[in-house]
Structure formats: C-alpha cells, structure tokens
Design an enzyme around this catalytic site. Structure first.
Site, PDB file in Angstrom:
ATOM      1  N   ASP A 147     -22.202  24.792  67.606  1.00  0.00           N
ATOM      2  CA  ASP A 147     -23.453  24.757  66.872  1.00  0.00           C
ATOM      3  C   ASP A 147     -24.196  23.509  67.347  1.00  0.00           C
ATOM      4  O   ASP A 147     -23.599  22.613  67.960  1.00  0.00           O
ATOM      5  CB  ASP A 147     -23.160  24.696  65.368  1.00  0.00           C
ATOM      6  CG  ASP A 147     -24.423  24.564  64.541  1.00  0.00           C
ATOM      7  OD1 ASP A 147     -25.389  25.299  64.816  1.00  0.00           O
ATOM      8  OD2 ASP A 147     -24.449  23.707  63.644  1.00  0.00           O
ATOM      9  N   ASP A 182     -27.343  21.715  65.413  1.00  0.00           N
ATOM     10  CA  ASP A 182     -27.716  20.819  64.312  1.00  0.00           C
ATOM     11  C   ASP A 182     -26.475  20.391  63.541  1.00  0.00           C
ATOM     12  O   ASP A 182     -25.722  21.228  63.040  1.00  0.00           O
ATOM     13  CB  ASP A 182     -28.691  21.517  63.355  1.00  0.00           C
ATOM     14  CG  ASP A 182     -30.014  21.856  64.017  1.00  0.00           C
ATOM     15  OD1 ASP A 182     -30.442  21.081  64.878  1.00  0.00           O
ATOM     16  OD2 ASP A 182     -30.604  22.893  63.677  1.00  0.00           O
ATOM     17  N   LYS A 196     -25.949  33.625  62.900  1.00  0.00           N
ATOM     18  CA  LYS A 196     -24.644  33.405  62.265  1.00  0.00           C
ATOM     19  C   LYS A 196     -24.759  33.569  60.752  1.00  0.00           C
ATOM     20  O   LYS A 196     -25.770  33.182  60.180  1.00  0.00           O
ATOM     21  CB  LYS A 196     -24.154  31.987  62.597  1.00  0.00           C
ATOM     22  CG  LYS A 196     -23.950  31.729  64.079  1.00  0.00           C
ATOM     23  CD  LYS A 196     -23.631  30.259  64.364  1.00  0.00           C
ATOM     24  CE  LYS A 196     -24.836  29.369  64.130  1.00  0.00           C
ATOM     25  NZ  LYS A 196     -24.602  27.963  64.544  1.00  0.00           N
ATOM     26  N   ASP A 208     -20.549  22.753  61.806  1.00  0.00           N
ATOM     27  CA  ASP A 208     -20.520  21.877  60.625  1.00  0.00           C
ATOM     28  C   ASP A 208     -20.734  22.641  59.326  1.00  0.00           C
ATOM     29  O   ASP A 208     -20.718  22.045  58.258  1.00  0.00           O
ATOM     30  CB  ASP A 208     -21.587  20.784  60.750  1.00  0.00           C
ATOM     31  CG  ASP A 208     -23.003  21.335  60.662  1.00  0.00           C
ATOM     32  OD1 ASP A 208     -23.289  22.357  61.323  1.00  0.00           O
ATOM     33  OD2 ASP A 208     -23.829  20.757  59.927  1.00  0.00           O
TER      34      ASP A 208
END
EC number: 3.1.3.18
Length: 362
Positions: free
Chosen positions: A85, A87, A281, A306
């Site tokens: 990922d 961010d 996602k 995260d």
C-alpha cells in the site's frame, strides 16, 4: 485488456433461473472477495424488484493470533512478490516514511518483484509515477496500480459499450485512466463549480447515455454531483454504480487523518438506496488482475499495508501472506482490541524493519 480468467469475474446467470418479474443476476466473483455459503460475494439479485447485495459485513476474516515480525529474512525468502500500500506505508501525505528507499533497494537486490497498490483515485498511474520520482523513489509505472486504473480496467473487463458515457464523481486520476481506456466521460472536478438554484418547478436534467457512475475521493464534492449521479443511477436503465473504494479516512497531510472516499460513496448509497461495485481494496479485482498480468502465484505474494479492513483483508481474500505496519492508520491497541476480527500473519512498526534480521520491537 484483461485475460479471459479475470474478465470472467462478471458472469451472467442463466435467465431460465429467474423468477417472474425479476431481472438478470450478475455474479461478481472476482470483484468482491466476500464469502457466503448461499451465493457468491458481490452478487446483485433483483427479485420482485427488491435488490439483495452482499456487504462488508459478510466478509469472513481470518481469525487467528497474529505474530510480531521477528525474523524478517525468513518472510522475505518465503515469497517472490511484495505488494505495498502507499499511504501510511511508503508515505504520509507528501512526506516519505523513514527508511523506505533503503528497504525497497534491498528487496530489489534480492530479486523480489515490487508492486504498489493504492485505493487513492485522485491520480493516474502516470501521475503516481511522478510522485514516486519526486520522493526520490525509482518505481516504474507498470508497478503502480491505483483504484482509478482499476475502475477503467473493470469497465474494459465487462466490455462496457463505447457509445455509453461514464459520469465521474472524483478527480483527475479517474478521468485520465478512462481516457486512456477509450471511454467517454463527463463530470469530475469541473462539476465542483456547478451550483443548483432551487426554485419552484425546477427540474434538473441529466444525460440519459450515462451507463456508469464512478465515485472516488473528491475534494470538489457538492450537492450538484450527488443529484446528478443519483439521477443517472436511478433513472438510466442498467446504469452501474462503481466505487473506487470505501475508505473511511485518508492521509492528505502527515498531521492528521481526513475524511476518505467512503464518505462520498456513502452519500450516493443513501440517495440511491443501492450498494456499489467496489473495485479497490479489499475487493480482489486488482489482486486477480496483478496475478494474471505478472503470472504470480498468490501464495508467493506478501501484502504489506497499514489498514486492517482494506489492505490486510485484500491480502487474505487473495490468499496471500499479510504484514501489517503500524506507520499509518492502525495502532497496536486497535490490532489487539477484542473487537478486531481481522488478524494479519505478521505485524511490525514500519517496512524499514525489513533491514534488520530481527525486526524492531513495537
């Protein structure tokens, strides 16, 4: 274009199985990643004009105790591909997270394939490539997959008619990917300047050739867009309602969390009383696309993210190993909360823990 295996994610059910006054059932196996004993995730069933749809509450997350990453080398050696990922993992806002360049260089030196998947639809793949470059990271455009690209790829996979239009509630990234895919579109940031003057007898017109409404994160979101998208979805026969993601929050700056694309999607859900097809996602659409494109066995992939409800669930739905990093949205208290039912295979503080054979203590 997608291969037959990925494009077949949308499978029409035989009309002979329908009840009187019902409409076709479409099984979106690849898109949803949801699991059910009664019917495939993402299915839209319209029986006697009452829509039934799988939602995120139907997801069956992996319920096992997670482990802190103690032997980074063992995990690295066990997979061929790392999906990251962006961010909260690679950067926060426009600030690079410490140790990222060295970590990516080390993994490439070990011969690992690196792929970057983001739910943020504000940029196209090309624009994300420039962001990586600005941050000093050498990442090829072919290694980047944003939900803006996923929306266009999904429309290609179902052979969306080129004479139909797409109304976009979102930003430039979606427009650029639709243009590259050869689709007609309207809306986007320009409609952020439009206002509705409500007065007696006012009727808002809309384009009846719109066959899909795509909703993503939109800093120019307004009532005009809500009403226009609502009219298209409710009044244009067969109009698709597609969401790039349903993230509750996002990282626009490194100082705090900001309302995410899910807030825009939620407004349309409320006004149309319909659930969207989610291409980002934790839907497995992008995972299947990547596995097909690169010829990757999913058991040889580790998803690093995260967020529990998007990144980790995305990896689990795709049959991959999963690593949660605590450099973004999720804290250790959230992970260990009795209310959390989504457990990654491993967790660690940040991806630079890969640089040490023994990962850092959280």
């Amino acid at each position: 274009m997608l291969s037959r295996s990925v494009a077949s994610a949308v499978t029409p059910v035989s009309s002979s199985s329908l009840l009187p006054n019902s409409k076709p059932i479409f099984c979106l196996k690849t898109l949803s990643g949801y699991r059910s004993s009664s019917f495939c995730g993402g299915c839209i069933r319209k029986i006697n004009h009452k829509p039934l749809r799988m939602t995120s509450s139907n997801i069956t997350p992996r319920a096992m105790a997670t482990q802190q990453l103690e032997n980074a080398d063992q995990l690295i050696d066990s997979v061929e591909t790392f999906i990251f990922d962006c961010d909260g993992v690679i950067w926060k806002g426009d600030k690079l997270i410490e140790g990222v360049p060295e970590t990516l260089d080390m993994l490439r030196a070990k011969g690992k394939r690196l792929v970057f998947v983001t739910n943020n639809s504000t940029k196209s793949r090309k624009q994300y490539g420039k962001k990586f470059e600005t941050l000093g990271l050498n990442v090829n455009e072919e290694e980047i997959f944003a939900s803006s690209f996923a929306a266009a790829a999904y429309l290609q996979s179902i052979n969306f008619p080129k004479d139909k239009k797409v109304y976009v509630i979102g930003e430039e990234g979606i427009l650029k990917e639709l243009e590259l895919a050869g689709f007609q579109y309207l809306g986007g940031p320009d409609d952020g300047k439009r206002q509705i003057e409500l007065k007696p007898g006012f009727l808002m017109e809309h384009d009846h050739d719109v066959g899909a409404v795509v909703v993503g994160f939109d800093r120019y979101f307004n009532y005009y867009k809500i009403q226009y998208g609502t009219l298209c979805i409710r009044e244009n026969p067969g109009c698709l309602f597609i969401a790039t993601n349903r993230d509750a929050v996002t990282h626009l700056t490194d100082a705090q969390e900001w309302a995410g694309g899910g807030s825009m999607v939620g407004a349309l859900v409320g006004s149309t009383q319909r659930e969207p097809l989610v291409v980002g996602k934790p839907s497995t659409f992008m995972m299947d696309y990547l596995a097909d494109k690169f010829g990757i066995q999913k058991s040889q992939i580790c998803m690093v993210g995260d967020r529990l409800d998007t990144d980790i669930l995305f990896g689990q739905n795709g049959g991959c190993k999963t690593l949660l990093v605590l450099s973004g949205v999720t804290s250790i208290s959230m992970l260990e909360s009795p209310e959390n039912k989504i457990q990654p295979d491993f967790y660690t503080s940040k991806i630079s823990d890969f640089l040490s054979p023994k990962a850092a203590t959280v």
